[in-house]
Enzyme design. Structure first.
Site, short mmCIF file in Angstrom:
data_model
loop_
_atom_site.label_atom_id
_atom_site.label_comp_id
_atom_site.label_asym_id
_atom_site.label_seq_id
_atom_site.Cartn_x
_atom_site.Cartn_y
_atom_site.Cartn_z
N HIS A 260 0.85 -1.19 0.00
CA HIS A 260 0.00 0.00 0.00
C HIS A 260 0.88 1.24 0.00
O HIS A 260 1.71 1.44 0.89
CB HIS A 260 -0.90 -0.01 1.24
N ASP A 262 0.48 5.25 -0.14
CA ASP A 262 -0.38 6.43 -0.16
C ASP A 262 0.10 7.39 -1.24
O ASP A 262 1.28 7.77 -1.28
CB ASP A 262 -0.36 7.11 1.21
N ASP A 372 -7.62 1.15 2.61
CA ASP A 372 -7.39 2.18 3.64
C ASP A 372 -8.12 3.45 3.26
O ASP A 372 -7.59 4.31 2.56
CB ASP A 372 -5.88 2.45 3.76
N HIS A 577 -7.46 9.46 -0.47
CA HIS A 577 -8.06 9.47 0.86
C HIS A 577 -7.25 10.17 1.94
O HIS A 577 -7.73 10.27 3.08
CB HIS A 577 -8.39 8.02 1.30
#
Length: 1040
Positions: A260, A262, A372, A577
């Site tokens: 993951h 971001d 997430d 997000h």
């Protein structure tokens, strides 16, 4: 001689094995100390520092200066390039040789001009394999480059992970040497650590636990770290244990590599590009060494970045995708926030993402992948369905602060009844490391035991990248089928979901939103980002509509498809997000604001061009063109420009999705309607505004003491209470500053009280009446507000300007209503939903702060009160008090968040009957989509014109755009949705030259059975509650 008895005391035996593999204790004589053998320093080490993120070809041309282990470099966000010249000793022939590298920051190894592996201490990647086995004829000398970013996996926070970055932080190189790596020692360490994990995880009541411990103990007995010839005996003991298989009923864990990243968070967007390269090239290296390894990768934007910056790496990614090892998932442009983006923006996430994956990898994604994010809209199942997706993986609800979500595998039913299969990895993480503890938790924590016998296990360092390691893979392969543990198989998301679907008859169904009971502050943090998001969603809507109409009416007009795609992708990027939510560092927030400014600037240019093309050639006087981009007729007061920069108020009538001419500014005269606005200021300083629809009374400090629906005389404000009451709360969460507002903040409520006599009349009546006041919020912060009532308008507006300079405070505005209801209604994407106004259960009081889009409403039978806004998202209704969240003041990760000047508008609308019948939905749209006054070309059109209208107020025509496929073909896509929550038939009226009308999905793929009959320029459409429909309109060739 007989063997000494094995006493096998649990604690001493366990700790004996732990010390045998410890990286801290007894490394001079234990097995861990034998992991690396002979070593030597690198031959020559040199470096240079730069504040830029340079391409490789440019960096290697720079002036490198001598460097050595122990050197410091920095500061934060700079880059240090190292040139590493190596000479491998002749004596190491036949050995596995590594470059051992330990430095602060994130490193990327370049070899022969291409990136080959990431090096990051935090990601347990501190060595690069130069050769698996040094051959007699292999070169002994080579030169590598190591590009080290001056930031960690999780940024560079000063004092804590989420603190604002430390701009002066320095980084250090602590190791740079060649060493022989003992692969056999590594495999023994893996086995011993797994056996320890089994012993501890299964516990003293389990027979298999003791078998694991005793096997490990016996391995220590036979293994002499100084004598490698003893290693095979120990390995055989481990193989015998792990070769004892479980039964057919074992739970199956599907282990998928994951990383993951971001798209921006505690680091800027540009650093994410390098994080992707570091992480993915390492994953590809693992794929080469482990053909069974499968890696899932989401976010088309990140792949597009890598394609542009690292074309060689991207080609290899496509190659491994063809092999089925690198698996694109998700289907969206970025992993967006699941609450704040509009319904259309969510559609565009999939439209841009799925088209990218199809173009670049030959197929679309079959799973939505959003591990997430901070909540999940109830319209996501329908949007997924419309984009060809029936499967969804996430895990964030494991963070719930109050209630444990009751499922890990279930069907999720959305607002319209669409259902998708959802899986939450029961290990409650998307960054597993392959330990026995995690494997056992995956089974023990599974809340759908007996209903689902398969689970996901996502392994690899994440959030800031990093990804899987060889050690993680070795662990998981060893645990593939071992008695006492679940079965583990390296698997793809498609394999996981296929297994879940094959045995889904007993799964439960969850209906409605998936609300995260945490991070409620993200609905409000960074108000300027929220405002930019709402404004840019509107601008792109308007540009697409006018450009579509110009395309239909002008043979010369070229639809700006490429420009709009660029602007949409900027907006979608900002809806990641951790960006639109405001939970990012200052550098990211500033970049996001620049993106919004680009959209505003270029969008307004495109808007003017489309308007000019739309009405070119029609006879009429010069003047202004009033454009209505909403699908209903509007009669509103506008401030129109006059010569010299002044403005004049005018009451204009504009048809649905069309335009109306206005005489030249010099001839504008304010004509009073039959029912003008009256403004009266009493001797006590209070002010009354009355337009014949509603009557508004403000006390001398600007608070709302009365709001009456004139026709019925019904009062909307609770008896003895006042509305427009600003309130201030202490806002100190437990940890996640920008993310969280805690329930206990409600206990610190302090009304902000103004001084009598500050209220003054602004506009004195006629077409518009207003009053304004100043309010000192605190010694450091103040606001000014104009309360405005227009002719014929069913709501009163509150134009607000705030100068905000606070720390850990939360500003809201409250309206106590003379309405009683146990449910309040909130607008969401393509519809609305109800939430409780009470705190009966823990599920209710966990929603003390919720999100909404343009409106919320509290209604009882026959009457209600709606609160509208133009850029706010945080809201709540507690009892009969409607509360709109305005501003927060967190200090991490951005110490400047929300500081400064803010402008926003909210409005209050009392209504008879239901909010649907009263037109609350339309009123909120009108507040957010003001009429446009555009300079008309010469000659300007002399008459009004409407492109589209819908016969039912329950149906909203949300979007008009050019079709994505084959821009040469003159086709439009229309998106409509049912907004009331009802079954309805309606007529769509068209004024465009339409040749053919076909139903299509959200990806604009035609429905073979979806041809519609066009009669008298009308199409009949049928909707179920909250259904979203898309139409493909093929236009007739334009006249030349």
């Amino acid at each position: 001689m007989a063997a000494a008895p094995a006493l096998k005391h649990w604690r001493t035996t366990l700790e004996r094995v732990e010390k045998f593999v410890s990286p801290l204790y007894f490394t001079d004589c234990n097995l861990r100390g034998r992991l690396f053998g002979a070593s030597c320093p690198v031959a020559v080490l040199s470096s240079f520092l730069t504040p830029e993120r340079l391409p490789y070809q440019e960096a290697v041309q720079r002036d490198f200066r001598p460097a050595q282990v122990g050197d410091s470099f920095g500061p934060t966000w700079w880059t240090c390039w190292f040139r590493v010249e190596l000479t491998i000793p002749e004596a190491w022939v036949g050995q596995e040789v590594h470059l051992c590298w330990e430095s602060d920051g994130e490193g990327l190894v370049w070899r022969d001009g291409e990136p080959v592996q990431g090096l990051t201490k935090e990601g347990e990647k501190t060595s690069y394999v130069l050769t698996d086995r040094l051959g007699e004829r292999d070169p002994r000398s080579l030169t590598l480059y190591v590009e080290v970013a001056c930031n960690g996996l999780l940024g560079a926070g000063k004092g804590s992970m989420i603190a604002a970055p430390d701009p002066e932080k320095m980084f250090q190189l602590s190791r740079a040497e060649l060493a022989v790596f003992h692969r056999d020692v590594h495999m023994l360490l893996v086995d011993l650590e797994l056996l320890l994990g089994i012993a501890k995880g299964l516990g003293k009541d389990n027979q298999r636990s003791f078998q694991a411990l005793y096997t490990a103990n016996q391995m220590v007995n036979v293994c002499d770290p100084a004598q490698p010839e003893t290693f095979p005996v120990a390995q055989a003991l481990a193989s015998r244990f792990f070769g004892q298989h479980g039964g057919e009923s074992q739970h199956t864990i599907h282990a998928t590599g994951h990383c993951h990243i971001d798209t921006a968070w505690l680091w800027p967007f540009k650093e994410t590009v390098r994080k992707c390269a570091r992480s993915w090239v390492t994953a590809l290296q693992l794929m080469e060494r482990n053909p069974e390894f499968i890696f899932a990768c989401s976010q088309a934007q990140q792949l597009e970045w890598v394609k542009s910056r690292y074309p060689g790496l991207y080609s290899r990614i496509q190659e491994f995708a063809c092999r089925g090892q690198f698996v694109p998932v998700g289907g969206t442009w970025v992993e967006m926030d699941g609450n704040l983006p509009s319904g259309e923006a969510m559609v565009r996430q999939f439209l841009q993402g799925q088209n990218f994956f199809l173009q670049e990898f030959g197929k679309m994604c079959s799973e939505f992948w959003l591990p997430d994010t901070f909540g999940y809209s109830a319209q996501l199942p329908q949007i997924m369905h419309g984009c060809g997706i029936r499967r969804f993986l996430t895990q964030k609800l494991s963070w719930n602060l109050v209630n444990s979500f009751p499922h890990h595998t279930f069907f999720w039913e959305g607002l319209d009844g669409s259902r998708v299969l959802v899986h939450f990895p029961p290990g409650d993480s998307y960054g597993m490391q392959g330990s026995v503890e995690e494997v056992l938790k995956t089974v023990a924590n599974n809340r759908d035991k007996g209903r689902a016998n398969h689970s996901a296990f996502l392994f690899g360092f994440g959030d800031g990248g990093g990804g899987p390691t060889q050690t993680m893979l070795d662990r998981l392969k060893r645990l593939s089928n071992t008695d006492g543990l679940p079965r583990v198989q390296l698997s793809s998301p498609r394999q996981l979901f296929s297994a879940l679907e094959s045995d889904s008859e007993q799964l439960c169904t969850w209906v409605g939103e998936l609300f995260l009971e945490l991070h409620n502050g993200t609905y409000t943090t960074h108000a300027q980002i929220k405002k930019g998001n709402r404004e840019c969603e509107r601008i792109l809507h308007d540009v697409e509509l006018l450009s579509s109409l110009a395309l239909a009416r002008s043979a010369q007009f070229l639809y700006p498809a490429a420009q709009l795609q660029h602007l949409w992708r900027l907006l979608l990027l900002n809806q990641f997000h951790d960006v639109v939510t405001g939970s990012c560092i200052q550098m990211v927030a500033e970049e996001a604001m620049c993106h919004y400014e680009d959209i505003r600037s270029h969008g307004n240019t495109l808007l003017s061009a489309a308007a000019a093309a739309l009405c070119a050639g029609e006879p009429g006087p010069e003047g202004l063109l009033i454009v209505n981009t909403l699908p209903w007729k509007r009669i509103e007061v506008m401030a129109l420009p006059k010569p010299g920069g002044a403005h004049s108020l005018a009451l204009v009538t504009v048809p649905s999705m069309g335009y109306a001419p206005v005489p030249p500014p010099t001839s504008l005269q304010p004509l009073l309607p039959q029912q003008p606005v009256f403004v009266v200021q009493e001797t006590d300083g209070s002010v009354t505004l009355d337009n014949g629809i509603i009557r508004v009374k403000l006390d001398p400090t600007g608070r709302l003491t009365s709001l009456v629906l004139v026709a019925s005389g019904r009062e909307a404000i609770a008896e003895g209470a006042v509305g427009n009451q600003f309130v201030l709360f202490d806002d100190v969460p437990l940890y996640w500053d920008a993310w969280d507002v805690m329930d206990y903040h409600l206990e610190t409520r302090k009304p902000v009280l103004g001084q009598a006599g500050t209220l003054a009349v602004g506009t004195e009546g006629g077409l518009r009446g207003s009053a304004w006041f100043l309010l000192q919020i605190s010694p450091n912060s103040r606001l000014s507000q104009e309360v405005v009532l227009d002719v014929g308008c069913p709501y009163v507006r509150f134009h607000t300007e705030v100068h905000w300079h606070e720390a850990h405070k939360f500003l809201k505005v409250e309206f106590p209503a003379r309405v009683r209801s146990s449910q309040a209604t909130y607008e969401i994407q393509f519809g609305h939903l109800q939430r409780p106004t009470h705190y009966n259960t823990s599920w209710d009081w966990a929603r003390f702060e919720v999100w909404a889009h343009r409106w919320m409403d509290l209604s009882e039978h026959g009457f209600g009160l709606a609160l509208l806004n133009d850029c706010k998202y945080g809201a709540s209704v507690r009892g009969s008090i409607l509360s709109l969240s305005l501003l927060r003041a967190p200090k991490a990760p951005d110490a400047t968040a929300d500081t400064g000047r803010h402008e926003f508008t909210y409005a209050l609308m009392p209504h008879k009957g239901s909010f649907q019948d009263a037109g609350v939905i339309q009123a909120a749209y009108s507040l957010n989509f003001p009429l446009l006054a555009l300079p008309a070309p010469s000659p300007a059109p002399a008459t009004s014109w409407s492109a589209f209208s819908v016969s039912s107020p329950a149906v909203v025509l949300e979007t008009v755009k050019q079709a994505e496929s084959s821009p040469q073909r003159r086709s439009l896509v229309l998106r409509l949705y049912e907004a009331h929550g009802s079954h309805v038939d309606c007529w769509l009226h068209l004024s465009l030259p339409v040749q053919e009308a076909i139903l299509c999905d959200l990806l604009e793929r035609p429905d073979p059975a979806g041809h519609l009959t066009l009669r008298d320029n009308r199409l009949k459409l049928t909707f179920s509650p909250f259904q979203v429909l898309s139409l493909l309109l093929v236009l007739q060739p334009p006249p030349h």
